[in-house]
Design a protein around this motif. Sequence first.
Motif, PDB file in Angstrom:
ATOM      1  N   GLY A 110      33.745  78.850  14.253  1.00 39.18           N
ATOM      2  CA  GLY A 110      33.947  78.264  15.575  1.00 39.18           C
ATOM      3  C   GLY A 110      34.662  76.928  15.570  1.00 39.18           C
ATOM      4  N   ALA A 111      34.264  76.026  14.661  1.00 40.08           N
ATOM      5  CA  ALA A 111      34.860  74.686  14.635  1.00 40.08           C
ATOM      6  C   ALA A 111      36.316  74.707  14.202  1.00 40.08           C
ATOM      7  N   SER A 112      36.733  75.779  13.501  1.00 40.01           N
ATOM      8  CA  SER A 112      38.096  75.862  12.995  1.00 40.01           C
ATOM      9  C   SER A 112      39.041  76.586  13.948  1.00 40.01           C
ATOM     10  N   LEU A 113      38.476  77.295  14.931  1.00 42.09           N
ATOM     11  CA  LEU A 113      39.310  78.062  15.846  1.00 42.09           C
ATOM     12  C   LEU A 113      39.978  77.168  16.883  1.00 42.09           C
ATOM     13  N   ARG A 114      41.119  77.612  17.357  1.00 40.63           N
ATOM     14  CA  ARG A 114      41.835  76.871  18.385  1.00 40.63           C
ATOM     15  C   ARG A 114      41.065  76.930  19.700  1.00 40.63           C
ATOM     16  N   MET A 115      40.969  75.804  20.376  1.00 40.06           N
ATOM     17  CA  MET A 115      40.280  75.754  21.658  1.00 40.06           C
ATOM     18  C   MET A 115      41.137  76.423  22.738  1.00 40.06           C
ATOM     19  N   VAL A 116      40.532  77.321  23.503  1.00 45.41           N
ATOM     20  CA  VAL A 116      41.255  77.993  24.584  1.00 45.41           C
ATOM     21  C   VAL A 116      40.586  77.669  25.916  1.00 45.41           C
ATOM     22  N   VAL A 117      41.399  77.656  26.970  1.00 43.46           N
ATOM     23  CA  VAL A 117      40.899  77.348  28.308  1.00 43.46           C
ATOM     24  C   VAL A 117      41.343  78.452  29.260  1.00 43.46           C
ATOM     25  N   GLU A 118      40.988  78.329  30.520  1.00 40.19           N
ATOM     26  CA  GLU A 118      41.256  79.353  31.524  1.00 40.19           C
ATOM     27  C   GLU A 118      42.732  79.721  31.603  1.00 40.19           C
TER      28      GLU A 118
ATOM     29  N   GLU B 212      46.148  89.220  30.482  1.00 43.26           N
ATOM     30  CA  GLU B 212      46.117  90.114  31.634  1.00 43.26           C
ATOM     31  C   GLU B 212      45.602  91.488  31.222  1.00 43.26           C
ATOM     32  N   SER B 213      45.264  92.300  32.197  1.00 42.65           N
ATOM     33  CA  SER B 213      44.827  93.667  31.923  1.00 42.65           C
ATOM     34  C   SER B 213      46.052  94.509  31.586  1.00 42.65           C
TER      35      SER B 213
END
Length: 206
Positions: free
Chosen positions: A153-161, A166-167
């Motif tokens: 988790g600490a190494s993963l890139r932070m993602v936001v909304e 998309e579907s």
Amino acid sequence: MYETLIASLASIAAMATVAITLIQWKFDERAKERQRDVEMTKWANSVIDMMAELETACAPVGELEYSSQQVETISHHASALLDKGRLFFPNVPSRSNQPDDEGTRVEILDQVLRACYIARHVAAQRPFDGDLFRRHVWQARRKFVNLVQKEMGASLRMVVEQHKGESIDKNPEKWSAPKRKLNLPERIDSSLGGRSIHQTGREIAS
């Protein structure tokens, strides 16, 4: 007064040495964590590749068929990846006092073991429901990826909304036409009277 100054300087030097040692220790620990993440990522990638191939071996979509020997190769690969995973995730210690009790396997390795068992079953050419087995492997792969993401988790890139995708329809024929031009050499098929496959496609489309 001179002796007091010397004592103060010595005290400051000692504190500086301790501070430098702590900083160096912190850097070393971070370097170890990064190296562990690198090694774990390599291992996880190998597990994902193995599971993806096993999915296909269980129930190929087209005419491709896997021999018992090919699936056996996947099986021993899965078995090796299971034990390699124990280098990152040792068993949870048991409360039992039995000398031969090695503890309980962690959840992330359960998913690799599932793939190993399915590969062995398929390689043995026993009757099985290919579609069901493929869904089992797919589910284990999704679970595995989720658990790896939690571990790193600490190494993963932070993602936001705003990063949300998309579907996507499962049928590519229903997708919107590509807007970006792709230049490829035309392939000639003798069965089409010397016409290119692209030309035939355009004729069909028209």
